[in-house]
Design an enzyme around this catalytic site. Structure first.
Site, PDB file in Angstrom:
ATOM      1  N   HIS A 178      -8.800 -23.549 -16.929  1.00 38.68           N
ATOM      2  CA  HIS A 178      -7.433 -23.003 -16.860  1.00 38.68           C
ATOM      3  C   HIS A 178      -7.310 -21.922 -15.794  1.00 38.68           C
ATOM      4  O   HIS A 178      -6.461 -21.036 -15.902  1.00 38.68           O
ATOM      5  CB  HIS A 178      -6.990 -22.430 -18.216  1.00 38.68           C
ATOM      6  CG  HIS A 178      -7.327 -23.312 -19.379  1.00 38.68           C
ATOM      7  ND1 HIS A 178      -6.533 -24.344 -19.798  1.00 38.68           N
ATOM      8  CD2 HIS A 178      -8.419 -23.322 -20.194  1.00 38.68           C
ATOM      9  CE1 HIS A 178      -7.095 -24.958 -20.828  1.00 38.68           C
ATOM     10  NE2 HIS A 178      -8.254 -24.354 -21.081  1.00 38.68           N
ATOM     11  N   SER A 299      -0.480 -15.759  12.022  1.00 38.61           N
ATOM     12  CA  SER A 299       0.955 -15.820  11.850  1.00 38.61           C
ATOM     13  C   SER A 299       1.600 -15.203  13.083  1.00 38.61           C
ATOM     14  O   SER A 299       1.069 -14.256  13.657  1.00 38.61           O
ATOM     15  CB  SER A 299       1.352 -15.040  10.597  1.00 38.61           C
ATOM     16  OG  SER A 299       2.683 -14.596  10.706  1.00 38.61           O
ATOM     17  N   LYS A 305      -2.659 -11.862   9.223  1.00 39.24           N
ATOM     18  CA  LYS A 305      -2.886 -13.126   8.524  1.00 39.24           C
ATOM     19  C   LYS A 305      -3.954 -14.015   9.157  1.00 39.24           C
ATOM     20  O   LYS A 305      -4.070 -14.110  10.366  1.00 39.24           O
ATOM     21  CB  LYS A 305      -1.573 -13.940   8.469  1.00 39.24           C
ATOM     22  CG  LYS A 305      -0.489 -13.314   7.647  1.00 39.24           C
ATOM     23  CD  LYS A 305      -0.725 -13.446   6.160  1.00 39.24           C
ATOM     24  CE  LYS A 305      -0.499 -14.847   5.674  1.00 39.24           C
ATOM     25  NZ  LYS A 305       0.864 -15.121   5.284  1.00 39.24           N
ATOM     26  N   GLU A 312      -4.880 -26.771   3.715  1.00 39.06           N
ATOM     27  CA  GLU A 312      -3.494 -26.941   3.254  1.00 39.06           C
ATOM     28  C   GLU A 312      -2.922 -28.257   3.765  1.00 39.06           C
ATOM     29  O   GLU A 312      -2.260 -28.995   3.025  1.00 39.06           O
ATOM     30  CB  GLU A 312      -2.618 -25.775   3.745  1.00 39.06           C
ATOM     31  CG  GLU A 312      -2.892 -24.473   3.008  1.00 39.06           C
ATOM     32  CD  GLU A 312      -2.146 -23.292   3.622  1.00 39.06           C
ATOM     33  OE1 GLU A 312      -1.133 -23.495   4.306  1.00 39.06           O
ATOM     34  OE2 GLU A 312      -2.607 -22.159   3.412  1.00 39.06           O
TER      35      GLU A 312
END
Ligand code: ARG
Length: 481
Positions: A178, A299, A305, A312
């Site tokens: 979980h 970024s 970043k 992804e």
């Protein structure tokens, strides 16, 4: 069927109709007006099926050799076809081949060029064959090669994961259920879970290949052919393991392509799960790993970043592979036997699936090799969240307490530690004794991370000694061809 010598006199090849030769389309003899431009563009597949060109040539050469062996094609024609095809192959490989949409698909483009070079020999090549069995053969040949490429890339990825696991069989991290800290595990053990998944993906590809690797040629348009062909010879020449046994099935089914996309979907599902973990692990909040800079982007607005774009995108691309699987399943579900033009729509999903899987596997093997592991942060996280609570319960069970009572006693200890903002071991032996009289002075050992993982020392468990054995078994499996 054995090869029967054939009487060339039955085939007066030299009597060619001029009318036929003038028509643009190979099939337009019975049409009174040319096909509209719109329809031409709508029905043409040459824009994408030219990828099958080399398979198409290979299939044609095997077919021609067989036609000659059974006495249908004179030797001079076979030689003309061979040299024409060699030139066509060179033109295609060098990018000088002129593809024409007027010629609809890869098969007619190649045949027309062959005829330009080899004359009537080129026109004879299509004897005892139809584009229906031709295209089915081409896709199977192409897919067989693609499956072999995917298989070897899957092995590279497994090797990269195993190498990383071998360096980290003793690196401890929290195992999750979980997404909550559950029990400590070896990072190597976690990586080896993916090796198991990719090994099954490889096995599925190998299994699918057996059904891909059958020869449709000989089925002709749908019913077979009246010529005395030798299908076994063609199958042997092309390296097929057997024949498609029914001509109607041979030209019409694409279940082998659906199987491929299904195996590819499972493979991408595994890639996507791994991607999800890499993204989580790389989040500064978690900080378990760092990916090499060449797999990340920054970024344009936030200078701090470093984004894990590759995992992804792989997670995102999984969706398009599932989409291809659904396309093919839907493509086939309403088709009566035998061939229907619908089948032309099989190619783009197959190609897109292959490209996506191949590019993803290639980049993943490289990326996994460059993963930087932040061992201290993993260990720190494993010590948080009472990850050894189960070990304390098991300890009490070993001392004679029923498991449910042990669970209850440890739950109370966890609550006390949480209230004090410390770990179970930090409560101290005396305080722990307060939760059960069975707690002895040896209790602190079972609360350590090493004590926890080392105790799970059966096959398949996370004890580092077991992880090393699992790695050894996986290496042995990969060493066998
Ligand atoms: N381009 C066609 C395909 O991909 C080749 C077969 C055409 N057959 C036909 N009967 N129109 O399926």
């Amino acid at each position: 069927m054995g090869a029967q010598p054939y009487n060339f006199a039955f085939f007066p090849w030299t009597i060619m109709s001029d009318q036929l030769a003038k028509k643009t389309e190979a099939w337009s003899g019975r049409f009174s007006e040319p096909v509209s431009e719109l329809v031409k563009r709508y029905t043409a597949s040459v824009g994408f099926d030219q990828r099958l060109a080399l398979a198409d040539i290979e299939g044609s050469l095997a077919h021609a050799a067989m036609l000659h062996a059974v006495g249908i094609l004179p030797e001079a024609d076979l030689l003309a076809i061979r040299s024409g095809m060699a030139r066509i192959r060179a033109e295609i490989e060098s990018g000088t081949f002129q593809w024409s949409i007027d010629l609809e698909d890869v098969h007619l483009n190649i045949e027309r060029r062959l005829t330009e070079m080899a004359g009537d020999a080129g026109k004879r090549l299509h004897t005892a064959r139809s584009r229906n069995d031709q295209v089915a053969t081409d896709i199977r040949l192409w897919l067989r090669g693609t499956i072999d490429d995917i298989r070897s890339l899957l092995r590279s990825l497994q090797t990269a994961l195993i190498d990383l696991a071998a360096r980290h069989s003793d690196t401890l991290m929290p195992g999750f259920t979980h997404l909550q800290v559950a029990q400590p595990v070896s990072f190597g053990h976690h990586l080896m879970a993916y090796v198991e998944m990719f090994a099954r993906d490889e096995a599925r590809m190998i299994d699918c290949r057996k059904r891909v690797n059958r020869l449709p040629l000989g089925a002709a348009a749908l019913a077979g052919t009246s010529y005395p062909i030798d299908r076994e010879q063609v199958a042997r020449a092309l390296g097929f393991e057997g024949l498609c046994e029914n001509s109607l099935d041979a030209v019409s089914d694409r279940d082998f392509a659906i199987e491929f996309c299904s195996a590819a979907s499972l493979l991408m599902m595994h890639i996507s799960r791994l991607s999800e973990e890499l993204v989580i692990w790389m989040s500064p909040r978690v900080g378990f790993i760092d990916l090499a800079d060449r797999f990340c982007t920054g970024s344009s607005i936030m200078p701090q970043k470093k984004n894990p774009d590759v995992p992804e995108l792989a997670r995102g691309k999984t969706g398009r592979v599932y989409g291809s699987l659904m396309s093919l399943l839907t493509l086939m579900k309403g088709q009566p036997l035998a061939y229907n033009k619908d089948n032309q729509e099989d190619k783009e999903p197959i190609f897109d699936t292959a490209d996506t899987v191949i590019e993803t596997l290639r980049i993943f093997s490289d990326m996994v090799g460059g993963i930087q592991v932040k061992e201290a942060r993993m260990r720190e996280a494993a010590s948080e969240g009472f990850s050894t609570a189960t070990d304390l319960a098991d300890y009490l069970v070993r001392k004679g307490l029923p498991f449910r009572d042990a669970h209850e006693a440890v739950a109370l200890a966890v609550r006390a530690a949480a209230d004090r903002g410390c770990d179970l071991a930090d409560l101290g032996v005396e305080a722990l004794k307060g939760f059960s009289p069975l707690v002895g002075d040896d209790v602190l050992q079972v609360l350590t991370l090493e004590g926890s993982v080392n105790s799970r020392k059966h096959r398949g468990g996370t004890a580092p000694e077991q992880v090393r054995q699992a790695i050894e078994r996986a290496r042995q499996r990969l060493a066998q061809a």
